[in-house]
Design a protein around this motif. Structure first.
Motif, PDB file in Angstrom:
ATOM      1  N   GLY A 151       0.737  -1.344  -0.124  1.00  0.00           N
ATOM      2  CA  GLY A 151       0.120  -0.159  -0.009  1.00  0.00           C
ATOM      3  C   GLY A 151       0.879   1.293   0.071  1.00  0.00           C
ATOM      4  N   SER A 152       0.280   2.328  -0.122  1.00  0.00           N
ATOM      5  CA  SER A 152       0.823   3.508  -0.279  1.00  0.00           C
ATOM      6  C   SER A 152      -0.086   4.706   0.244  1.00  0.00           C
ATOM      7  N   LEU A 153       0.546   5.811   0.896  1.00  0.00           N
ATOM      8  CA  LEU A 153       0.074   7.062   1.615  1.00  0.00           C
ATOM      9  C   LEU A 153      -0.323   8.074   0.465  1.00  0.00           C
ATOM     10  N   GLY A 154      -1.623   8.331  -0.159  1.00  0.00           N
ATOM     11  CA  GLY A 154      -1.783   9.222  -0.984  1.00  0.00           C
ATOM     12  C   GLY A 154      -1.969  10.528  -0.643  1.00  0.00           C
ATOM     13  N   GLY A 155      -2.095  11.402  -1.800  1.00  0.00           N
ATOM     14  CA  GLY A 155      -2.180  12.890  -1.376  1.00  0.00           C
ATOM     15  C   GLY A 155      -3.304  13.284  -0.466  1.00  0.00           C
ATOM     16  N   ASP A 156      -4.342  12.397  -0.513  1.00  0.00           N
ATOM     17  CA  ASP A 156      -5.492  12.664   0.573  1.00  0.00           C
ATOM     18  C   ASP A 156      -5.254  12.202   1.769  1.00  0.00           C
ATOM     19  N   ARG A 157      -3.927  11.567   2.241  1.00  0.00           N
ATOM     20  CA  ARG A 157      -3.647  11.169   3.398  1.00  0.00           C
ATOM     21  C   ARG A 157      -4.306   9.742   3.893  1.00  0.00           C
ATOM     22  N   ARG A 158      -5.017   9.041   2.846  1.00  0.00           N
ATOM     23  CA  ARG A 158      -5.497   7.782   3.198  1.00  0.00           C
ATOM     24  C   ARG A 158      -4.494   6.699   2.593  1.00  0.00           C
ATOM     25  N   LEU A 159      -4.507   5.491   3.070  1.00  0.00           N
ATOM     26  CA  LEU A 159      -3.908   4.359   2.728  1.00  0.00           C
ATOM     27  C   LEU A 159      -4.489   3.878   1.596  1.00  0.00           C
ATOM     28  N   SER A 160      -4.151   3.181   0.657  1.00  0.00           N
ATOM     29  CA  SER A 160      -4.813   2.119  -0.181  1.00  0.00           C
ATOM     30  C   SER A 160      -3.735   1.351  -1.030  1.00  0.00           C
ATOM     31  N   GLY A 161      -4.054   0.304  -1.480  1.00  0.00           N
ATOM     32  CA  GLY A 161      -3.083  -0.767  -1.980  1.00  0.00           C
ATOM     33  C   GLY A 161      -3.857  -1.984  -2.455  1.00  0.00           C
ATOM     34  N   ILE A 162      -3.069  -2.974  -2.561  1.00  0.00           N
ATOM     35  CA  ILE A 162      -3.528  -4.248  -3.048  1.00  0.00           C
ATOM     36  C   ILE A 162      -2.991  -5.443  -2.263  1.00  0.00           C
ATOM     37  N   THR A 163      -3.889  -6.348  -2.061  1.00  0.00           N
ATOM     38  CA  THR A 163      -3.352  -7.750  -1.507  1.00  0.00           C
ATOM     39  C   THR A 163      -3.677  -8.802  -2.156  1.00  0.00           C
ATOM     40  N   PHE A 164      -2.817  -9.986  -2.207  1.00  0.00           N
ATOM     41  CA  PHE A 164      -2.995 -11.013  -2.776  1.00  0.00           C
ATOM     42  C   PHE A 164      -2.406 -12.394  -2.123  1.00  0.00           C
ATOM     43  N   ASP A 165      -2.963 -13.558  -2.452  1.00  0.00           N
ATOM     44  CA  ASP A 165      -2.253 -14.696  -1.875  1.00  0.00           C
ATOM     45  C   ASP A 165      -1.191 -15.194  -2.709  1.00  0.00           C
ATOM     46  N   LEU A 166      -0.316 -15.186  -1.890  1.00  0.00           N
ATOM     47  CA  LEU A 166       1.149 -15.521  -2.197  1.00  0.00           C
ATOM     48  C   LEU A 166       1.285 -17.077  -3.111  1.00  0.00           C
TER      49      LEU A 166
END
Length: 53
Positions: A23-38
């Motif tokens: 994930g990353s911290l965006g300019g809107d100060r919210r975290l977002s990202g992706i998750t997956f099964d290894l």
């Protein structure tokens, strides 16, 4: 300009599967990202927070 972070976690579950959360911290100060099964990388989902940081 807001600094960004790129956290990554690799938790394991009781049934032996493992996942990855990126994930990353965006300019809107919210975290977002992706998750997956290894073990099955095509099984993935996006995520985001409603809370700001």
């Amino acid at each position: 300009m807001q600094p960004t972070a790129t956290p990554s976690r690799r938790p394991g579950w009781f049934n032996g599967t493992r996942g990855r959360y990126d994930g990353s911290l965006g300019g809107d100060r919210r975290l977002s990202g992706i998750t997956f099964d290894l073990n099955h990388p095509s099984s993935q989902a996006t995520w985001s927070t409603s809370r700001t940081f």
